[in-house]
Scaffold this motif. Structure first.
Motif, PDB file in Angstrom:
ATOM      1  N   THR A 143     -11.502   2.441  -8.659  1.00  0.00           N
ATOM      2  CA  THR A 143     -10.150   2.272  -9.168  1.00  0.00           C
ATOM      3  C   THR A 143      -9.221   3.376  -8.626  1.00  0.00           C
ATOM      4  OG1 THR A 143     -10.343   3.085 -11.307  1.00  0.00           O
ATOM      5  CG2 THR A 143     -10.879   0.665 -10.787  1.00  0.00           C
ATOM      6  N   PRO A 144      -7.720   3.342  -8.826  1.00  0.00           N
ATOM      7  CA  PRO A 144      -6.934   4.522  -8.335  1.00  0.00           C
ATOM      8  C   PRO A 144      -7.365   5.639  -9.436  1.00  0.00           C
ATOM      9  CG  PRO A 144      -5.748   2.462  -8.159  1.00  0.00           C
ATOM     10  CD  PRO A 144      -7.033   2.123  -8.759  1.00  0.00           C
ATOM     11  N   ALA A 145      -7.624   5.342 -10.820  1.00  0.00           N
ATOM     12  CA  ALA A 145      -7.991   6.490 -11.691  1.00  0.00           C
ATOM     13  C   ALA A 145      -9.218   7.225 -11.194  1.00  0.00           C
ATOM     14  CB  ALA A 145      -8.156   5.987 -13.103  1.00  0.00           C
ATOM     15  N   GLN A 146     -10.087   6.741 -10.370  1.00  0.00           N
ATOM     16  CA  GLN A 146     -11.159   7.346 -10.099  1.00  0.00           C
ATOM     17  C   GLN A 146     -10.949   8.079  -8.814  1.00  0.00           C
ATOM     18  OE1 GLN A 146     -13.472   3.801 -10.322  1.00  0.00           O
ATOM     19  NE2 GLN A 146     -14.699   4.559 -11.984  1.00  0.00           N
ATOM     20  N   LEU A 147      -9.801   8.018  -8.039  1.00  0.00           N
ATOM     21  CA  LEU A 147      -9.421   8.698  -6.807  1.00  0.00           C
ATOM     22  C   LEU A 147      -8.516   9.787  -6.988  1.00  0.00           C
ATOM     23  CD1 LEU A 147      -9.149   5.323  -4.831  1.00  0.00           C
ATOM     24  CD2 LEU A 147     -11.153   6.773  -4.806  1.00  0.00           C
ATOM     25  N   SER A 148      -8.768  10.865  -6.073  1.00  0.00           N
ATOM     26  CA  SER A 148      -7.431  11.815  -6.076  1.00  0.00           C
ATOM     27  C   SER A 148      -6.286  11.138  -5.775  1.00  0.00           C
ATOM     28  CB  SER A 148      -7.995  12.924  -5.184  1.00  0.00           C
ATOM     29  OG  SER A 148      -8.053  12.408  -3.775  1.00  0.00           O
ATOM     30  N   GLY A 149      -5.029  11.730  -5.446  1.00  0.00           N
ATOM     31  CA  GLY A 149      -3.829  11.545  -5.145  1.00  0.00           C
ATOM     32  C   GLY A 149      -4.071  11.428  -3.567  1.00  0.00           C
ATOM     33  N   GLY A 150      -4.501  12.208  -2.828  1.00  0.00           N
ATOM     34  CA  GLY A 150      -5.015  11.932  -1.510  1.00  0.00           C
ATOM     35  C   GLY A 150      -5.928  10.665  -1.096  1.00  0.00           C
ATOM     36  N   GLN A 151      -6.708  10.523  -1.883  1.00  0.00           N
ATOM     37  CA  GLN A 151      -7.577   9.185  -1.765  1.00  0.00           C
ATOM     38  C   GLN A 151      -6.785   7.978  -1.996  1.00  0.00           C
ATOM     39  OE1 GLN A 151     -10.774  10.411  -4.195  1.00  0.00           O
ATOM     40  NE2 GLN A 151     -12.173  11.062  -2.444  1.00  0.00           N
ATOM     41  N   GLN A 152      -5.791   7.993  -3.011  1.00  0.00           N
ATOM     42  CA  GLN A 152      -4.999   7.022  -3.446  1.00  0.00           C
ATOM     43  C   GLN A 152      -4.040   6.609  -2.214  1.00  0.00           C
ATOM     44  OE1 GLN A 152      -3.453   6.628  -7.527  1.00  0.00           O
ATOM     45  NE2 GLN A 152      -4.475   8.584  -8.009  1.00  0.00           N
ATOM     46  N   GLN A 153      -3.648   7.719  -1.376  1.00  0.00           N
ATOM     47  CA  GLN A 153      -2.715   7.462  -0.425  1.00  0.00           C
ATOM     48  C   GLN A 153      -3.551   6.836   0.602  1.00  0.00           C
ATOM     49  OE1 GLN A 153      -0.076   6.471   0.342  1.00  0.00           O
ATOM     50  NE2 GLN A 153       1.607   8.264   0.013  1.00  0.00           N
ATOM     51  N   ARG A 154      -4.686   7.233   1.040  1.00  0.00           N
ATOM     52  CA  ARG A 154      -5.455   6.818   2.035  1.00  0.00           C
ATOM     53  C   ARG A 154      -5.740   5.391   1.848  1.00  0.00           C
ATOM     54  NH1 ARG A 154      -8.527  10.223   5.466  1.00  0.00           N
ATOM     55  NH2 ARG A 154      -7.937  12.484   4.791  1.00  0.00           N
ATOM     56  N   VAL A 155      -5.974   4.891   0.568  1.00  0.00           N
ATOM     57  CA  VAL A 155      -6.242   3.465   0.204  1.00  0.00           C
ATOM     58  C   VAL A 155      -4.768   2.672   0.540  1.00  0.00           C
ATOM     59  CG1 VAL A 155      -6.268   1.661  -1.734  1.00  0.00           C
ATOM     60  CG2 VAL A 155      -7.816   3.942  -1.792  1.00  0.00           C
ATOM     61  N   ALA A 156      -3.762   3.393   0.203  1.00  0.00           N
ATOM     62  CA  ALA A 156      -2.221   2.867   0.654  1.00  0.00           C
ATOM     63  C   ALA A 156      -2.186   2.574   2.226  1.00  0.00           C
ATOM     64  CB  ALA A 156      -1.110   3.608  -0.041  1.00  0.00           C
ATOM     65  N   ILE A 157      -2.381   3.549   2.857  1.00  0.00           N
ATOM     66  CA  ILE A 157      -2.474   3.647   4.231  1.00  0.00           C
ATOM     67  C   ILE A 157      -3.468   2.512   4.711  1.00  0.00           C
ATOM     68  CG2 ILE A 157      -3.051   4.720   6.427  1.00  0.00           C
ATOM     69  CD1 ILE A 157      -2.284   7.473   4.913  1.00  0.00           C
ATOM     70  N   ALA A 158      -4.622   2.424   4.098  1.00  0.00           N
ATOM     71  CA  ALA A 158      -5.345   1.186   4.675  1.00  0.00           C
ATOM     72  C   ALA A 158      -4.650  -0.085   4.405  1.00  0.00           C
ATOM     73  CB  ALA A 158      -6.946   1.255   3.685  1.00  0.00           C
ATOM     74  N   ARG A 159      -4.096  -0.349   3.155  1.00  0.00           N
ATOM     75  CA  ARG A 159      -3.634  -1.547   2.916  1.00  0.00           C
ATOM     76  C   ARG A 159      -2.314  -1.688   3.902  1.00  0.00           C
ATOM     77  NH1 ARG A 159      -0.618  -1.215  -2.842  1.00  0.00           N
ATOM     78  NH2 ARG A 159       0.702   0.170  -1.300  1.00  0.00           N
ATOM     79  N   SER A 160      -1.761  -0.666   4.281  1.00  0.00           N
ATOM     80  CA  SER A 160      -0.636  -0.838   5.540  1.00  0.00           C
ATOM     81  C   SER A 160      -1.146  -1.172   6.723  1.00  0.00           C
ATOM     82  CB  SER A 160       0.128   0.240   5.690  1.00  0.00           C
ATOM     83  OG  SER A 160      -0.449   1.298   6.334  1.00  0.00           O
ATOM     84  N   LEU A 161      -2.520  -0.914   7.009  1.00  0.00           N
ATOM     85  CA  LEU A 161      -3.170  -1.398   8.273  1.00  0.00           C
ATOM     86  C   LEU A 161      -3.726  -2.687   8.410  1.00  0.00           C
ATOM     87  CD1 LEU A 161      -5.032   2.026   9.011  1.00  0.00           C
ATOM     88  CD2 LEU A 161      -2.904   1.255  10.317  1.00  0.00           C
ATOM     89  N   VAL A 162      -4.014  -3.403   7.097  1.00  0.00           N
ATOM     90  CA  VAL A 162      -5.207  -4.512   7.131  1.00  0.00           C
ATOM     91  C   VAL A 162      -4.518  -5.778   7.944  1.00  0.00           C
ATOM     92  CG1 VAL A 162      -4.111  -5.408   5.013  1.00  0.00           C
ATOM     93  CG2 VAL A 162      -6.592  -5.542   5.593  1.00  0.00           C
ATOM     94  N   ASN A 163      -3.041  -5.774   7.944  1.00  0.00           N
ATOM     95  CA  ASN A 163      -2.496  -6.992   8.701  1.00  0.00           C
ATOM     96  C   ASN A 163      -2.241  -6.854  10.080  1.00  0.00           C
ATOM     97  OD1 ASN A 163      -2.388  -9.428   7.603  1.00  0.00           O
ATOM     98  ND2 ASN A 163      -0.621  -9.018   5.978  1.00  0.00           N
ATOM     99  N   ASP A 164      -2.880  -5.545  10.609  1.00  0.00           N
ATOM    100  CA  ASP A 164      -2.217  -4.930  11.853  1.00  0.00           C
ATOM    101  C   ASP A 164      -0.950  -5.140  12.236  1.00  0.00           C
ATOM    102  OD1 ASP A 164      -3.006  -4.095  14.258  1.00  0.00           O
ATOM    103  OD2 ASP A 164      -3.313  -6.113  15.424  1.00  0.00           O
ATOM    104  N   PRO A 165      -0.101  -4.439  11.511  1.00  0.00           N
ATOM    105  CA  PRO A 165       1.296  -4.642  11.655  1.00  0.00           C
ATOM    106  C   PRO A 165       1.858  -4.055  13.185  1.00  0.00           C
ATOM    107  CG  PRO A 165       1.042  -2.788  10.310  1.00  0.00           C
ATOM    108  CD  PRO A 165      -0.493  -3.455  10.559  1.00  0.00           C
ATOM    109  N   VAL A 166       3.143  -4.396  13.590  1.00  0.00           N
ATOM    110  CA  VAL A 166       3.514  -3.758  14.702  1.00  0.00           C
ATOM    111  C   VAL A 166       4.031  -2.315  14.452  1.00  0.00           C
ATOM    112  CG1 VAL A 166       4.007  -5.945  15.985  1.00  0.00           C
ATOM    113  CG2 VAL A 166       5.718  -4.838  14.575  1.00  0.00           C
TER     114      VAL A 166
END
Length: 246
Positions: A143-166
């Motif tokens: 969960t986010p509480a178990q991740l560092s700030g950088g890791q949380q941002q990486r999760v957010a980046i992964a979420r932004s990629l998942v739909n293969d946006p333009v």
């Protein structure tokens, strides 16, 4: 000819504040092609946030043209705009915007819940693939509480990629991070850009802009600078050159 992902022409945004009309954007024009990594900069009141909201289809221009991936957003219904946000734009925010009690994999799956093309198994598979791409293949159930700030941002980046946006739209995505973690995140953005992702990165940090290949600077609703960066800094090298902490 490179494909144009974002086309802005004579774009204006005005707000009525009491008896006064505020001109936030005053007729700006630019285009962003597929595969570019562009930073948009500007101090408070420059029109940067208004520009970001229009690019993200969260707001509509008062006048002028905004086209994303060949689609004009003018006069689109709320549902059509929501579909563009979900399928064509990957959002990354300064504050990560992760659901606190939800695992990394479930956070990344979120945009796919609104995409009828994928069933539950496909959603999970795509989320795992996106998390592996950002180096979090071992943190799927954290969960986010178990991740560092950088890791949380990486999760957010992964979420932004998942739909293969333009286009990936990042709003001050390193604003809450220390220098080392910021450079790690910028190295990831550079790698995604090398893989062909189009990135628009809104920031006020001058050093962050040196990692992109083009910078647009706004002031008082006008573009005062739009130039190619001929000396792009390598974020991975900048990270390696940081002094070692005790």
């Amino acid at each position: 000819m490179p494909k144009t992902i974002i086309n802005i022409a004579a774009l204006k945004r005005e707000f009525i504040m009491g008896e006064e009309t505020v001109h936030a954007l005053k007729g700006i024009s630019y285009a962003i092609n597929e595969g570019e990594f562009v930073t948009i900069m500007g101090s408070s009141g420059s029109g940067k946030s208004t520009m970001l909201n229009i690019l993200g289809c969260l707001d509509q221009p008062s006048h002028g043209v905004y086209e994303i991936d060949g689609i004009s957003v003018k006069k689109l219904s709320k549902n059509a705009l929501a579909q563009i946000r979900n399928e064509k734009i990957g959002f990354i925010f300064q504050s990560y915007n992760l659901l606190p009690r939800t695992s990394a994999i479930e956070n990344v799956e979120l945009p796919l819940l609104y995409n009828a093309k994928y069933n539950a198994a496909e959603r999970k598979e795509k989320a795992i693939e996106a998390l592996k791409k950002v180096g979090l293949g071992e943190r799927l159930d954290h969960t986010p509480a178990q991740l560092s700030g950088g890791q949380q941002q990486r999760v957010a980046i992964a979420r932004s990629l998942v739909n293969d946006p333009v286009v990936i739209l990042a709003d001050e995505a390193t604003g809450n991070l220390d220098t080392k973690t910021s450079y790690e995140i910028m190295a990831l953005f550079q790698e995604l850009n090398r893989q062909g992702k189009t990135i628009v990165f809104v920031t006020h940090e001058q050093d962050i802009a040196t990692f992109s290949n083009r910078t647009i600077v706004l002031k008082d609703g006008h573009i005062i600078k739009d130039e190619v960066n001929h000396t792009i800094q390598n974020a991975a090298k900048a990270l390696a050159n940081l002094p070692v902490e005790d």
